[in-house]
Design a protein around this motif. Structure first.
Motif, PDB file in Angstrom:
ATOM      1  N   ASP A   1      29.960   6.938  23.000  1.00 37.15           N
ATOM      2  CA  ASP A   1      30.147   8.497  22.394  1.00 37.15           C
ATOM      3  C   ASP A   1      29.774   9.275  23.422  1.00 37.15           C
ATOM      4  O   ASP A   1      30.393  10.624  23.363  1.00 37.15           O
ATOM      5  CB  ASP A   1      28.998   8.528  21.155  1.00 37.15           C
ATOM      6  CG  ASP A   1      29.451   7.589  19.906  1.00 37.15           C
ATOM      7  OD1 ASP A   1      30.440   7.261  20.010  1.00 37.15           O
ATOM      8  OD2 ASP A   1      28.379   7.411  19.283  1.00 37.15           O
ATOM      9  N   MET A   2      28.968   9.347  24.299  1.00 37.21           N
ATOM     10  CA  MET A   2      28.579  10.137  25.236  1.00 37.21           C
ATOM     11  C   MET A   2      29.768  10.634  26.281  1.00 37.21           C
ATOM     12  O   MET A   2      30.111  11.737  26.490  1.00 37.21           O
ATOM     13  CB  MET A   2      27.280   9.831  26.285  1.00 37.21           C
ATOM     14  CG  MET A   2      25.975   9.685  25.648  1.00 37.21           C
ATOM     15  SD  MET A   2      24.586   9.512  26.722  1.00 37.21           S
ATOM     16  CE  MET A   2      24.661  10.723  27.762  1.00 37.21           C
ATOM     17  N   ALA A   3      30.370   9.595  26.671  1.00 42.12           N
ATOM     18  CA  ALA A   3      31.344   9.541  27.660  1.00 42.12           C
ATOM     19  C   ALA A   3      32.547  10.246  27.038  1.00 42.12           C
ATOM     20  O   ALA A   3      33.358  11.115  27.541  1.00 42.12           O
ATOM     21  CB  ALA A   3      31.825   8.299  28.233  1.00 42.12           C
ATOM     22  N   TYR A   4      32.892   9.929  25.752  1.00 44.69           N
ATOM     23  CA  TYR A   4      34.078  10.257  25.169  1.00 44.69           C
ATOM     24  C   TYR A   4      33.861  11.805  24.574  1.00 44.69           C
ATOM     25  O   TYR A   4      34.814  12.511  24.688  1.00 44.69           O
ATOM     26  CB  TYR A   4      34.255   9.433  23.773  1.00 44.69           C
ATOM     27  CG  TYR A   4      35.281   8.441  23.856  1.00 44.69           C
ATOM     28  CD1 TYR A   4      35.012   7.424  24.982  1.00 44.69           C
ATOM     29  CD2 TYR A   4      36.165   7.938  23.004  1.00 44.69           C
ATOM     30  CE1 TYR A   4      36.002   6.480  25.256  1.00 44.69           C
ATOM     31  CE2 TYR A   4      36.905   6.913  23.115  1.00 44.69           C
ATOM     32  CZ  TYR A   4      36.671   6.023  24.191  1.00 44.69           C
ATOM     33  OH  TYR A   4      37.599   4.942  24.353  1.00 44.69           O
ATOM     34  N   LYS A   5      32.904  12.142  24.339  1.00 48.32           N
ATOM     35  CA  LYS A   5      32.426  13.537  24.043  1.00 48.32           C
ATOM     36  C   LYS A   5      32.783  14.576  25.344  1.00 48.32           C
ATOM     37  O   LYS A   5      33.487  15.456  25.277  1.00 48.32           O
ATOM     38  CB  LYS A   5      31.008  13.834  23.731  1.00 48.32           C
ATOM     39  CG  LYS A   5      30.862  13.562  22.044  1.00 48.32           C
ATOM     40  CD  LYS A   5      29.523  13.742  21.784  1.00 48.32           C
ATOM     41  CE  LYS A   5      29.460  13.356  20.311  1.00 48.32           C
ATOM     42  NZ  LYS A   5      27.858  13.171  20.012  1.00 48.32           N
ATOM     43  N   ALA A   6      32.456  13.933  26.402  1.00 45.65           N
ATOM     44  CA  ALA A   6      32.672  14.622  27.838  1.00 45.65           C
ATOM     45  C   ALA A   6      33.981  14.629  28.178  1.00 45.65           C
ATOM     46  O   ALA A   6      34.639  15.685  28.338  1.00 45.65           O
ATOM     47  CB  ALA A   6      31.942  13.942  28.995  1.00 45.65           C
ATOM     48  N   LEU A   7      34.934  13.514  27.947  1.00 46.76           N
ATOM     49  CA  LEU A   7      36.100  13.314  28.056  1.00 46.76           C
ATOM     50  C   LEU A   7      36.866  14.419  27.133  1.00 46.76           C
ATOM     51  O   LEU A   7      37.873  14.789  27.595  1.00 46.76           O
ATOM     52  CB  LEU A   7      36.537  12.186  28.073  1.00 46.76           C
ATOM     53  CG  LEU A   7      36.232  11.134  29.178  1.00 46.76           C
ATOM     54  CD1 LEU A   7      36.296   9.700  28.879  1.00 46.76           C
ATOM     55  CD2 LEU A   7      36.797  11.439  30.367  1.00 46.76           C
ATOM     56  N   ASP A   8      36.453  14.295  25.883  1.00 49.93           N
ATOM     57  CA  ASP A   8      37.174  15.395  24.793  1.00 49.93           C
ATOM     58  C   ASP A   8      37.234  16.783  25.391  1.00 49.93           C
ATOM     59  O   ASP A   8      37.918  17.499  24.939  1.00 49.93           O
ATOM     60  CB  ASP A   8      36.676  15.039  23.541  1.00 49.93           C
ATOM     61  CG  ASP A   8      37.024  13.691  22.766  1.00 49.93           C
ATOM     62  OD1 ASP A   8      37.964  13.019  23.514  1.00 49.93           O
ATOM     63  OD2 ASP A   8      36.326  13.396  21.858  1.00 49.93           O
ATOM     64  N   ARG A   9      36.003  17.106  26.091  1.00 53.97           N
ATOM     65  CA  ARG A   9      35.780  18.428  26.639  1.00 53.97           C
ATOM     66  C   ARG A   9      36.728  18.638  27.773  1.00 53.97           C
ATOM     67  O   ARG A   9      36.292  19.706  28.635  1.00 53.97           O
ATOM     68  CB  ARG A   9      34.289  18.724  26.802  1.00 53.97           C
ATOM     69  CG  ARG A   9      33.580  18.951  25.556  1.00 53.97           C
ATOM     70  CD  ARG A   9      32.157  19.494  25.934  1.00 53.97           C
ATOM     71  NE  ARG A   9      31.421  18.615  26.904  1.00 53.97           N
ATOM     72  CZ  ARG A   9      30.553  17.742  26.753  1.00 53.97           C
ATOM     73  NH1 ARG A   9      30.190  17.429  25.289  1.00 53.97           N
ATOM     74  NH2 ARG A   9      30.061  17.149  27.559  1.00 53.97           N
ATOM     75  N   GLU A  10      37.449  17.754  28.400  1.00 50.73           N
ATOM     76  CA  GLU A  10      38.269  17.626  29.619  1.00 50.73           C
ATOM     77  C   GLU A  10      37.336  17.702  30.718  1.00 50.73           C
ATOM     78  O   GLU A  10      37.793  17.999  31.852  1.00 50.73           O
ATOM     79  CB  GLU A  10      39.157  18.793  29.419  1.00 50.73           C
ATOM     80  CG  GLU A  10      40.199  18.603  28.471  1.00 50.73           C
ATOM     81  CD  GLU A  10      41.411  19.697  28.609  1.00 50.73           C
ATOM     82  OE1 GLU A  10      41.488  20.356  29.427  1.00 50.73           O
ATOM     83  OE2 GLU A  10      42.155  19.558  27.530  1.00 50.73           O
TER      84      GLU A  10
END
Length: 134
Positions: free
Chosen positions: A113-122
């Motif tokens: 969840d932490m990593a995907y949120k960062a990746l979704d923010r590019e």
């Protein structure tokens, strides 16, 4: 986002603390260090990028990119490194021995969840793997 994986090596497995900004996210288990041999060793210490990945087996998970002489180094749930990992990293809530842990899915979803949120923010997600004694 920079994640730090601080390892402690044992003959039967590798136990690590995974931290972000100095705070523990979860623990992690890996195979023992066997000179980066495919499917029997954890990956070398170093700096890597992480990306999202999907497979039928693990569904949405994370992949560690550009590992020398290796491919498909994943971050996915597992509680026993020797029985369930081929060089991948498994988040765990608590250690139960060298290369062994419990409640891996809970720890995995927290990290994912932490990593995907960062990746979704590019944002880039980087992983620094090092010995706990450095």
């Amino acid at each position: 986002m920079v994640l730090i994986l601080k390892r402690t090596y044992f003959p039967d497995g590798t136990n690590s603390k995974l931290e972000y900004e100095g705070k523990l996210i979860c623990n992690a288990i890996e195979l023992p260090w066997k000179k980066n041999e495919t499917k029997v060793s954890c990956i070398p210490e170093g700096k890597y990028f992480i990306r999202k990945r999907y497979s039928n087996k693990f569904k949405w998970h994370l992949e560690v990119m550009n590992v020398e002489n290796r491919k498909f180094i994943l971050i996915h749930p597992a509680n026993n490194a020797l029985a369930e990992l081929n060089g991948c990293i498994a988040p765990v809530t608590q250690f139960s021995g060298p290369g062994l842990g419990i409640m891996s899915r809970k720890a995995f979803y927290k990290l994912k969840d932490m990593a995907y949120k960062a990746l979704d923010r590019e944002e880039e997600v980087r992983l620094i793997v090092k010995s706990d004694f450095q």
